[in-house]
Scaffold this motif. Structure first.
Motif, mmCIF file in Angstrom:
data_model
loop_
_atom_site.group_PDB
_atom_site.id
_atom_site.type_symbol
_atom_site.label_atom_id
_atom_site.label_comp_id
_atom_site.label_asym_id
_atom_site.label_seq_id
_atom_site.Cartn_x
_atom_site.Cartn_y
_atom_site.Cartn_z
ATOM 1 N N GLN A 1 0.634 -1.301 0.010
ATOM 2 C CA GLN A 1 0.137 -0.074 0.070
ATOM 3 C C GLN A 1 0.815 1.000 0.102
ATOM 4 O OE1 GLN A 1 -2.551 -0.722 3.327
ATOM 5 N NE2 GLN A 1 -3.947 -2.056 2.184
ATOM 6 N N GLU A 2 2.041 1.189 0.809
ATOM 7 C CA GLU A 2 2.941 2.449 0.680
ATOM 8 C C GLU A 2 3.359 2.628 -0.825
ATOM 9 O OE1 GLU A 2 7.252 3.497 2.380
ATOM 10 O OE2 GLU A 2 6.350 1.595 3.023
ATOM 11 N N VAL A 3 3.734 1.593 -1.454
ATOM 12 C CA VAL A 3 4.398 1.878 -2.814
ATOM 13 C C VAL A 3 3.244 2.309 -3.781
ATOM 14 C CG1 VAL A 3 5.309 0.509 -4.846
ATOM 15 C CG2 VAL A 3 6.039 -0.087 -2.378
ATOM 16 N N LEU A 4 2.039 1.773 -3.550
ATOM 17 C CA LEU A 4 0.973 2.039 -4.626
ATOM 18 C C LEU A 4 0.668 3.444 -4.224
ATOM 19 C CD1 LEU A 4 -1.353 -1.047 -4.269
ATOM 20 C CD2 LEU A 4 -0.188 -0.024 -6.250
ATOM 21 N N LEU B 1 3.157 5.491 -6.101
ATOM 22 C CA LEU B 1 3.057 5.501 -7.550
ATOM 23 C C LEU B 1 1.906 6.247 -7.935
ATOM 24 C CD1 LEU B 1 3.545 1.553 -7.967
ATOM 25 C CD2 LEU B 1 5.350 3.537 -8.533
ATOM 26 N N GLU B 2 1.006 6.637 -7.130
ATOM 27 C CA GLU B 2 -0.326 7.531 -7.691
ATOM 28 C C GLU B 2 0.228 8.881 -7.784
ATOM 29 O OE1 GLU B 2 -3.799 6.716 -5.329
ATOM 30 O OE2 GLU B 2 -4.388 4.933 -6.348
ATOM 31 N N THR B 3 1.296 9.282 -7.077
ATOM 32 C CA THR B 3 1.686 10.595 -7.177
ATOM 33 C C THR B 3 2.531 11.010 -8.500
ATOM 34 O OG1 THR B 3 3.784 10.380 -5.789
ATOM 35 C CG2 THR B 3 1.709 10.534 -4.726
ATOM 36 N N ASP C 1 2.508 9.409 -15.703
ATOM 37 C CA ASP C 1 2.966 8.580 -16.945
ATOM 38 C C ASP C 1 3.526 7.388 -16.304
ATOM 39 O OD1 ASP C 1 2.590 10.217 -18.730
ATOM 40 O OD2 ASP C 1 4.202 11.291 -18.468
ATOM 41 N N VAL C 2 3.032 6.631 -15.273
ATOM 42 C CA VAL C 2 3.514 5.259 -14.589
ATOM 43 C C VAL C 2 2.251 4.467 -14.622
ATOM 44 C CG1 VAL C 2 4.334 4.085 -12.810
ATOM 45 C CG2 VAL C 2 5.096 6.319 -13.135
ATOM 46 N N GLN C 3 2.306 3.411 -15.324
ATOM 47 C CA GLN C 3 1.234 2.283 -15.447
ATOM 48 C C GLN C 3 1.467 1.206 -14.509
ATOM 49 O OE1 GLN C 3 -0.865 2.883 -19.508
ATOM 50 N NE2 GLN C 3 1.241 2.796 -19.944
ATOM 51 N N THR C 4 0.485 0.507 -13.872
ATOM 52 C CA THR C 4 0.927 -0.591 -12.745
ATOM 53 C C THR C 4 -0.007 -1.568 -12.934
ATOM 54 O OG1 THR C 4 1.538 1.591 -11.106
ATOM 55 C CG2 THR C 4 1.036 -0.806 -10.390
ATOM 56 N N ILE C 5 0.786 -2.692 -12.813
ATOM 57 C CA ILE C 5 0.029 -3.905 -12.423
ATOM 58 C C ILE C 5 0.697 -4.598 -11.168
ATOM 59 C CG2 ILE C 5 -0.141 -6.231 -13.209
ATOM 60 C CD1 ILE C 5 0.002 -5.632 -16.265
ATOM 61 N N LEU D 1 -6.215 -1.033 -6.901
ATOM 62 C CA LEU D 1 -5.283 -1.682 -6.228
ATOM 63 C C LEU D 1 -5.244 -1.738 -4.828
ATOM 64 C CD1 LEU D 1 -2.669 -1.371 -9.047
ATOM 65 C CD2 LEU D 1 -4.433 -2.961 -8.841
ATOM 66 N N LEU D 2 -5.629 -0.293 -4.227
ATOM 67 C CA LEU D 2 -5.323 -0.108 -2.759
ATOM 68 C C LEU D 2 -6.072 -0.872 -2.068
ATOM 69 C CD1 LEU D 2 -4.953 3.710 -2.883
ATOM 70 C CD2 LEU D 2 -3.088 1.986 -1.971
#
Length: 274
Positions: free
Chosen positions: A89-92, A95-97, A100-104, A138-139
């Motif tokens: 959850q910390e990483v997610l 990443l939301e901040t 241009d980053v797409q996440t799986i 994802l959170l």
């Protein structure tokens, strides 16, 4: 003498068509069986995708999937890494901040992507993740064992993004790339070489008896680890520096070329695979 062969898939074993010369490999694999040489697929991709490339022998070979987070041998799970949910959850949240980053988010039972991601990204992701669920967020996910993030960023931003993530989460995660703007965030120490070590311990095989093939940044540990290591001609400069030898490109079926040479090569009247 070689007792184990480990191959990366994209850019290494697979050609640009996302396939390989199946008839040629089948003949090589039969020779490997005769000489009791283990065949290992070592990739950043999902286990369910990787096994689909080997329908006839998937239950007979081994997989170091998700860049080493999941090791399955002859249909049996030997190892599965796990990130703490608090870290996920910390990483997610971080990443939301970023733009241009797409996440799986990758888990043991499935990979997950937010319904807010672009359709093209989701469809492209399905090529590498045969189990990919689209979820509202994802959170809120908790019901799986999570062990990797698969990111995509603009190609020109890859190195800068890796440096940022490695600094921000130093000691917690490691960012590695397989090229083309793809970045994997993995558990420290759970790289492909660690997966190979688990299999070596199972079979009593020394590093000097391992041959590995790779082309990218997520292959470096595996290439340094193996006694016989080959970077593909199309590989990154870092991969070529890490490997002891070079193989023809993936388009020229370099892995198969080298394996045929090794199987037929004579050293003091003994094959390299003897």
């Amino acid at each position: 003498m070689i007792k184990m062969v480990a191959v990366d898939m994209d850019g290494t074993f697979l050609k640009g068509t996302n396939d390989y010369n199946r008839a040629r490999f089948a003949a090589i694999y039969q020779k490997m069986l005769q000489k009791e040489v283990k065949f290992v697929v070592a990739s950043g991709n999902q286990y369910y995708q990787l096994k689909s490339f080997f329908p006839e022998i998937a239950e007979d070979i081994s997989f170091v999937a998700e860049n080493g987070a999941l090791v399955i041998s002859e249909g049996r799970e030997l190892f599965c890494g796990e990130m703490a949910l608090s870290l996920v959850q910390e990483v997610l949240a971080f990443l939301e901040t970023l733009s241009d980053v797409q996440t799986i988010l990758c888990g043991r039972h499935s990979a997950y992507v937010s319904e807010q991601e672009k359709t093209e990204f989701v469809e492209h992701g399905r090529i590498y993740y045969h189990r990919l669920k689209v979820v509202p967020s994802l959170l809120t996910l908790t019901d799986d064992t999570f062990f990797k993030f698969a990111l995509n960023v603009p190609v020109e931003a890859t190195e800068e993004m890796m440096a940022l993530l490695n600094q921000k989460f130093s000691g917690k995660i490691v960012a590695v790339t397989s090229g083309h703007g793809d970045i994997d965030l993995i558990i420290p120490g759970l790289h492909k070489a660690n997966g190979l070590t688990i299999l070596q311990e199972k079979w009593g095989i020394h590093e000097k008896q391992v041959a590995s093939f790779g082309d990218g940044g997520n292959d470096l540990e595996m290439l340094r680890h193996a006694g016989y290591s080959y970077a593909m001609a199309n590989g990154s400069p870092e991969a070529k520096k890490a490997a002891k030898h070079q193989a023809p490109s993936n388009q020229d079926e370099g892995v198969l070329v080298i394996l045929e040479e090794l199987l037929g090569e004579e050293h003091n009247d003994q094959s390299t695979f003897n």
